[in-house]
Design a protein around this motif. Structure first.
Motif, PDB file in Angstrom:
ATOM      1  N   ASN A  70     -33.385  60.257  13.340  1.00 31.70           N
ATOM      2  CA  ASN A  70     -33.655  61.605  12.855  1.00 31.70           C
ATOM      3  C   ASN A  70     -32.286  62.223  12.590  1.00 31.70           C
ATOM      4  O   ASN A  70     -31.754  62.979  13.401  1.00 31.70           O
ATOM      5  N   SER A  71     -31.699  61.854  11.462  1.00 29.66           N
ATOM      6  CA  SER A  71     -30.301  62.193  11.205  1.00 29.66           C
ATOM      7  C   SER A  71     -30.081  62.688   9.782  1.00 29.66           C
ATOM      8  O   SER A  71     -30.646  62.139   8.833  1.00 29.66           O
ATOM      9  N   PRO A  72     -29.225  63.703   9.619  1.00 21.56           N
ATOM     10  CA  PRO A  72     -28.902  64.187   8.278  1.00 21.56           C
ATOM     11  C   PRO A  72     -27.820  63.372   7.610  1.00 21.56           C
ATOM     12  O   PRO A  72     -27.440  63.638   6.482  1.00 21.56           O
ATOM     13  N   GLY A  73     -27.291  62.371   8.316  1.00 17.92           N
ATOM     14  CA  GLY A  73     -26.245  61.531   7.743  1.00 17.92           C
ATOM     15  C   GLY A  73     -24.880  61.876   8.306  1.00 17.92           C
ATOM     16  O   GLY A  73     -24.747  62.320   9.443  1.00 17.92           O
ATOM     17  N   GLY A  74     -23.846  61.655   7.494  1.00 23.12           N
ATOM     18  CA  GLY A  74     -22.486  61.905   7.963  1.00 23.12           C
ATOM     19  C   GLY A  74     -21.477  61.052   7.210  1.00 23.12           C
ATOM     20  O   GLY A  74     -21.542  60.925   5.985  1.00 23.12           O
ATOM     21  N   ILE A  75     -20.564  60.433   7.952  1.00 19.27           N
ATOM     22  CA  ILE A  75     -19.489  59.628   7.362  1.00 19.27           C
ATOM     23  C   ILE A  75     -20.039  58.291   6.879  1.00 19.27           C
ATOM     24  O   ILE A  75     -20.583  57.511   7.670  1.00 19.27           O
ATOM     25  N   CYS A  76     -19.885  58.013   5.588  1.00 18.44           N
ATOM     26  CA  CYS A  76     -20.459  56.799   4.994  1.00 18.44           C
ATOM     27  C   CYS A  76     -19.917  55.526   5.629  1.00 18.44           C
ATOM     28  O   CYS A  76     -20.668  54.597   5.939  1.00 18.44           O
ATOM     29  N   THR A  77     -18.614  55.453   5.807  1.00 18.81           N
ATOM     30  CA  THR A  77     -18.022  54.228   6.352  1.00 18.81           C
ATOM     31  C   THR A  77     -18.477  53.977   7.784  1.00 18.81           C
ATOM     32  O   THR A  77     -18.642  52.819   8.204  1.00 18.81           O
ATOM     33  N   GLU A  78     -18.696  55.041   8.556  1.00 22.40           N
ATOM     34  CA  GLU A  78     -19.191  54.881   9.917  1.00 22.40           C
ATOM     35  C   GLU A  78     -20.627  54.354   9.907  1.00 22.40           C
ATOM     36  O   GLU A  78     -21.006  53.514  10.722  1.00 22.40           O
ATOM     37  N   ALA A  79     -21.442  54.835   8.962  1.00 23.56           N
ATOM     38  CA  ALA A  79     -22.822  54.368   8.846  1.00 23.56           C
ATOM     39  C   ALA A  79     -22.865  52.897   8.463  1.00 23.56           C
ATOM     40  O   ALA A  79     -23.684  52.127   8.974  1.00 23.56           O
ATOM     41  N   VAL A  80     -21.976  52.490   7.551  1.00 25.44           N
ATOM     42  CA  VAL A  80     -21.914  51.083   7.151  1.00 25.44           C
ATOM     43  C   VAL A  80     -21.534  50.221   8.352  1.00 25.44           C
ATOM     44  O   VAL A  80     -22.073  49.132   8.555  1.00 25.44           O
ATOM     45  N   ALA A  81     -20.611  50.728   9.181  1.00 24.26           N
ATOM     46  CA  ALA A  81     -20.212  49.992  10.384  1.00 24.26           C
ATOM     47  C   ALA A  81     -21.382  49.871  11.356  1.00 24.26           C
ATOM     48  O   ALA A  81     -21.602  48.809  11.947  1.00 24.26           O
ATOM     49  N   MET A  82     -22.163  50.942  11.521  1.00 25.37           N
ATOM     50  CA  MET A  82     -23.340  50.895  12.400  1.00 25.37           C
ATOM     51  C   MET A  82     -24.342  49.866  11.903  1.00 25.37           C
ATOM     52  O   MET A  82     -24.948  49.128  12.691  1.00 25.37           O
ATOM     53  N   ARG A  83     -24.529  49.823  10.608  1.00 26.54           N
ATOM     54  CA  ARG A  83     -25.434  48.840  10.002  1.00 26.54           C
ATOM     55  C   ARG A  83     -24.975  47.420  10.311  1.00 26.54           C
ATOM     56  O   ARG A  83     -25.766  46.544  10.662  1.00 26.54           O
ATOM     57  N   SER A  84     -23.677  47.201  10.196  1.00 27.85           N
ATOM     58  CA  SER A  84     -23.116  45.878  10.477  1.00 27.85           C
ATOM     59  C   SER A  84     -23.241  45.524  11.958  1.00 27.85           C
ATOM     60  O   SER A  84     -23.542  44.376  12.309  1.00 27.85           O
ATOM     61  N   ILE A  85     -23.023  46.521  12.830  1.00 28.60           N
ATOM     62  CA  ILE A  85     -23.144  46.302  14.274  1.00 28.60           C
ATOM     63  C   ILE A  85     -24.561  45.865  14.637  1.00 28.60           C
ATOM     64  O   ILE A  85     -24.761  44.930  15.418  1.00 28.60           O
ATOM     65  N   LEU A  86     -25.553  46.533  14.045  1.00 25.75           N
ATOM     66  CA  LEU A  86     -26.939  46.155  14.305  1.00 25.75           C
ATOM     67  C   LEU A  86     -27.228  44.744  13.822  1.00 25.75           C
ATOM     68  O   LEU A  86     -27.898  43.952  14.494  1.00 25.75           O
TER      69      LEU A  86
END
Length: 388
Positions: A70-86
């Motif tokens: 339930n998130s409005p988003g944020g820093i794109c590069t951090e989100a890409v890193a989270m995706r990779s971590i998962l």
């Protein structure tokens, strides 16, 4: 208004003893890693913190993971890193559940290959082109634009793989900043199924938002999806004795009365009880809007007007109103400067022109000689005029 009202949650639930499924909640903004004191809210998380939470779950023996967003988003590069971590965490199964909102950079996480994505009814899914602040030389602006294009292309590829649509279609959605309802998100391919409040539903439920809640959304969001608004208008005609299937009795039992009530009569507690997902959206939108307001004020502030900017931030002044006040203050400052200069030079206005009264005999002789020379020159010029 208490600051705690803007709090958004982020937590990781450890698997039960002997269990193998863990739960991770991402109910905040996606930010860069930094000191806790730099955070707007302590629940905002970076990819580094996300990684630590994932590793803790794996160490507890979890082999399956439920990610609630339930998130409005944020820093794109951090989100890409989270995706990779998962993707590299080693879970046998990952399920993603969108509860309320999955917007902007948060959608990158929801495109994780192999994950089963569910979206709760009433939730929203939004994709758009990335944006950023820039300052400096023309070269620096060009570099920033190139960087944004690169990030835009990365997200576009994620979306294309997730929904199976061609690049032209995905680009149109991103260019338009497209908001999807839960049903539309499934139709577009961003989610696999809609989670309805009543188990076993065979058809989509009507929107579970009242007229007052819709008014709140329209006052906060730049672009409320038309589908939600249309369904809300349809819902208002439904009788209390025959509520729309799947909608909670608590929301619909007084629907006719609620429709005629003024938006100012609803309390946050009532709204939270009726629609907790909407309350979360309001909180997140408020945080995002407040940050944007302060950033805009900072961008408009020029040297010498820092105190004025600080007061505008404190008083909740909008960036537009601050700009108007700033221009007015600058004009007034210029007018005051000119008035001060006029006052400084007012004494010189009393000085009259002309020759001094005490001119001496020597000056009188000089004046007489000058007059005689001028008369001679006039006569000479008249006598020799034909020579030229």
């Amino acid at each position: 208004m208490p600051r705690d009202i803007f709090r958004i949650a982020y937590s990781a639930a450890m698997p039960d003893e002997g269990g193998d499924t863990a739960e991770l909640m991402l109910y905040g903004e996606i930010i860069q890693d930094g000191p806790e004191c730099y955070k707007w809210s302590k629940e905002d998380k970076s990819a580094a913190e996300f990684d630590r939470a994932i590793k803790a779950l794996r160490e507890k023996g979890a082999t399956k993971l439920n990610v609630r967003i339930n998130s409005p988003g944020g820093i794109c590069t951090e989100a890409v890193a989270m995706r990779s971590i998962l993707g590299s965490a080693g879970f046998d199964e990952i399920n993603i559940r969108i509860e309320g909102m999955c917007a902007s950079a948060a959608t990158d996480i929801a495109t994780l290959p192999g994950a089963h994505v569910q979206i709760a009814e009433g939730s929203e899914y939004m994709i758009h082109n990335p944006w950023a602040y820039a300052c400096g030389t023309a070269s620096e602006f060009e570099h920033a634009a190139q960087r944004l294009r690169s990030i835009e292309q990365t997200s576009r590829q994620f979306y294309m793989k997730r929904c199976g649509k061609d690049e032209e279609q995905v680009k149109k959605w991103m260019d338009a900043e497209t908001w999807f309802t839960a049903e539309r998100a499934v139709e577009a391919g961003f989610a696999d199924e809609v989670l309805y409040a009543s188990v076993g539903r065979e058809s989509p439920a009507a929107a579970c938002v009242t007229s007052r809640e819709m008014a709140v959304m329209r006052s906060l969001y730049r672009d409320v999806p038309q589908q939600i608004a249309v369904r809300q208008e349809t819902q208002q005609t439904v009788s209390n004795e025959a509520p729309v299937a799947g909608a909670s009795a608590e929301i619909h039992q007084n629907e006719e009365e609620q429709t005629n009530m003024d938006i100012g009569s609803i309390s946050m507690e009532e709204l939270r009880a009726q629609n907790p997902a909407l309350v979360d959206q309001i909180k997140q939108s408020a945080v995002t809007a407040e940050r944007a307001r302060m950033d805009d004020i900072d961008a408009l502030t020029i040297p010498g007007y820092e105190q004025m900017a600080a007061e505008a931030k404190k008083n909740g002044t909008s960036a537009l109103e601050f700009q108007k006040s700033l221009v007015a203050a600058m004009k007034q400052k210029g007018a005051n400067f000119m008035q001060a200069r006029v006052q400084e030079t007012s004494a010189a206005q009393a000085v009259t022109g002309g020759a001094p009264d005490d001119i001496g005999n020597e000056d009188s002789e000089i004046a007489a000689n000058a007059k005689a020379i001028a008369e001679y020159a006039r006569q000479y010029a008249g006598a020799n005029a034909t020579m030229y």
